[in-house]
Design a protein around this motif. Structure first.
Motif, PDB file in Angstrom:
ATOM      1  N   ARG A  80      35.178 -17.800  31.332  1.00 14.53           N
ATOM      2  CA  ARG A  80      35.611 -16.401  31.222  1.00 14.53           C
ATOM      3  C   ARG A  80      35.737 -15.987  29.753  1.00 14.53           C
ATOM      4  NH1 ARG A  80      38.930 -18.021  35.345  1.00 14.53           N
ATOM      5  NH2 ARG A  80      40.757 -18.119  34.003  1.00 14.53           N
ATOM      6  N   GLN A  81      36.276 -16.879  28.940  1.00 12.18           N
ATOM      7  CA  GLN A  81      36.406 -16.591  27.513  1.00 12.18           C
ATOM      8  C   GLN A  81      35.028 -16.419  26.875  1.00 12.18           C
ATOM      9  OE1 GLN A  81      39.435 -15.985  26.027  1.00 12.18           O
ATOM     10  NE2 GLN A  81      40.093 -16.165  28.144  1.00 12.18           N
ATOM     11  N   ASP A  84      33.615 -13.048  27.881  1.00 13.28           N
ATOM     12  CA  ASP A  84      34.343 -12.001  27.149  1.00 13.28           C
ATOM     13  C   ASP A  84      33.939 -11.937  25.672  1.00 13.28           C
ATOM     14  OD1 ASP A  84      35.646 -11.397  29.498  1.00 13.28           O
ATOM     15  OD2 ASP A  84      37.557 -12.343  28.907  1.00 13.28           O
ATOM     16  N   SER A  85      33.421 -13.056  25.142  1.00 12.16           N
ATOM     17  CA  SER A  85      33.000 -13.123  23.742  1.00 12.16           C
ATOM     18  C   SER A  85      31.527 -12.769  23.555  1.00 12.16           C
ATOM     19  CB  SER A  85      33.256 -14.522  23.182  1.00 12.16           C
ATOM     20  OG  SER A  85      34.625 -14.811  23.208  1.00 12.16           O
TER      21      SER A  85
END
Length: 92
Positions: A80-81, A84-85
């Motif tokens: 998820r990170q 999102d990046s």
């Protein structure tokens, strides 16, 4: 579960699992995410980003927590990170 900074506890966990740690201290391309229980680091995973590509690395779960699903949760958190990046490709 969330972002954590490189520290001696992380270095110890990685060494216990025979994973390298010498390239993590001060590395600006590597983000670390961990989970603590009662103040003790139980699991961690790293995400090493290169633009739209990233490497999932340094997944470590303490022996007493293995089989609990924590590894799956940490990988999902890192994924998820990454999204999102702006990461488009994630490698193991």
């Amino acid at each position: 579960m969330g972002p954590i900074s490189f520290n001696p506890e992380i270095e110890k966990r990685l060494a216990e699992s025979q994973l390298p740690a010498d390239d993590l201290g001060g590395a600006d391309k590597v983000s670390l995410f961990g989970h603590k229980q009662q103040g003790q680091l139980v699991g961690l995973v790293g995400l090493e980003c290169y633009g739209h590509d990233a490497l999932l690395r340094s997944l470590v779960i303490a022996p007493f927590a293995r089989g609990s699903g924590l590894g799956v949760k940490l990988v999902a958190y890192a994924e998820r990170q990454a999204v999102d990046s702006g990461v488009r490709r994630l490698y193991l």
